[in-house]
Design a protein around this motif. Structure first.
Motif, mmCIF file in Angstrom:
data_model
loop_
_atom_site.group_PDB
_atom_site.id
_atom_site.type_symbol
_atom_site.label_atom_id
_atom_site.label_comp_id
_atom_site.label_asym_id
_atom_site.label_seq_id
_atom_site.Cartn_x
_atom_site.Cartn_y
_atom_site.Cartn_z
ATOM 1 N N ARG A 149 0.757 -1.312 0.028
ATOM 2 C CA ARG A 149 -0.101 -0.024 0.106
ATOM 3 C C ARG A 149 0.872 0.990 -0.098
ATOM 4 O O ARG A 149 0.604 2.174 -0.862
ATOM 5 C CB ARG A 149 -0.918 -0.091 1.251
ATOM 6 C CG ARG A 149 -2.302 -0.689 1.101
ATOM 7 C CD ARG A 149 -2.973 -0.103 0.223
ATOM 8 N NE ARG A 149 -4.365 -0.656 0.080
ATOM 9 C CZ ARG A 149 -5.220 -0.748 -0.807
ATOM 10 N NH1 ARG A 149 -4.804 0.029 -2.221
ATOM 11 N NH2 ARG A 149 -6.341 -1.048 -0.903
ATOM 12 N N LYS A 162 -3.547 -2.896 -7.403
ATOM 13 C CA LYS A 162 -4.073 -3.942 -7.321
ATOM 14 C C LYS A 162 -2.866 -4.932 -7.226
ATOM 15 O O LYS A 162 -1.980 -4.834 -7.779
ATOM 16 C CB LYS A 162 -5.177 -4.328 -8.591
ATOM 17 C CG LYS A 162 -6.191 -3.285 -9.153
ATOM 18 C CD LYS A 162 -6.886 -3.859 -10.258
ATOM 19 C CE LYS A 162 -7.875 -3.043 -10.632
ATOM 20 N NZ LYS A 162 -9.168 -3.256 -9.775
ATOM 21 N N SER A 203 -4.490 -9.597 2.684
ATOM 22 C CA SER A 203 -4.523 -8.720 1.374
ATOM 23 C C SER A 203 -5.880 -8.676 0.619
ATOM 24 O O SER A 203 -6.211 -7.578 0.359
ATOM 25 C CB SER A 203 -3.475 -9.718 0.276
ATOM 26 O OG SER A 203 -2.177 -9.577 0.654
ATOM 27 N N TYR A 257 -7.172 -4.939 0.346
ATOM 28 C CA TYR A 257 -7.231 -4.640 -1.015
ATOM 29 C C TYR A 257 -8.982 -4.869 -1.446
ATOM 30 O O TYR A 257 -9.217 -4.122 -2.558
ATOM 31 C CB TYR A 257 -6.407 -5.384 -1.902
ATOM 32 C CG TYR A 257 -4.943 -4.676 -2.037
ATOM 33 C CD1 TYR A 257 -4.855 -3.758 -3.209
ATOM 34 C CD2 TYR A 257 -4.073 -4.940 -1.085
ATOM 35 C CE1 TYR A 257 -3.715 -3.112 -3.295
ATOM 36 C CE2 TYR A 257 -2.757 -4.299 -1.182
ATOM 37 C CZ TYR A 257 -2.473 -3.359 -2.329
ATOM 38 O OH TYR A 257 -1.372 -2.880 -2.281
#
Length: 166
Positions: free
Chosen positions: A121, A127, A142, A146
């Motif tokens: 991040r 992505k 994750s 995400y």
């Protein structure tokens, strides 16, 4: 991610050039030649074709390379097993393309610590699509971090980005 499918691939399609790290053993080169395909040794960063690059060999062990696709949305980094470390791979890509954002990182992340998710991040990765050798815990963290920008993928899955299929 460990060359396991290369011989089978070459049995089906010999009309390719395989870009291999120069540190690979001669047995890999011999296998490629025996399949009547071509190979190119890669040590440093190298253009493979239009908008596709090798980041060059990075220390492992074993040494390995990753691929960068310069897409309309930003860089797409495709790793093997990421023995050199996923963060090292991303930093190399950023060094090679300092003015580009990284849109997607996909492949193995080689069992990093859970803190890697925050590091991704912090590096501005939009992505991610981590594979099996990332480890279940990191994959689960994750997914939570995400959310819609986490891509589940595996063998045979196609990822489409802005009309481009990968």
């Amino acid at each position: 991610d460990h060359l396991g499918g290369l011989k089978g691939f070459l049995e089906e399609n010999k009309n390719v050039t395989v870009f291999i790290p120069s540190s690979f053993p001669d047995s890999i080169r011999d296998m490629i030649k025996n399949q009547q395909a071509e190979f190119t040794d890669v040590s440093g960063p190298q253009k493979i074709s239009e908008n596709i690059y090798s980041i060059g060999e990075l220390s492992g062990p074993p040494k390995e390379q990753s691929i960068i696709i310069n897409s309309k949305r930003g860089l797409i980094i495709i790793t093997g097993c990421a023995h050199p470390g996923i963060i090292s791979i991303i930093k190399r890509a950023k060094k090679l393309f300092p003015d580009q954002k990284i849109y997607l990182v996909m492949g193995g992340f080689h069992h990093p610590p859970l803190s890697v998710v925050q590091k991704l991040r912090d590096l501005g990765i939009k992505k991610i699509a981590p594979s099996h050798c990332t480890g279940d815990q990191v994959i689960e963290v994750s997914k939570k971090e995400y959310r819609d920008n986490f891509i589940e993928y595996g063998i045979g899955k196609t990822i489409e980005i802005n009309g481009e299929r990968y």
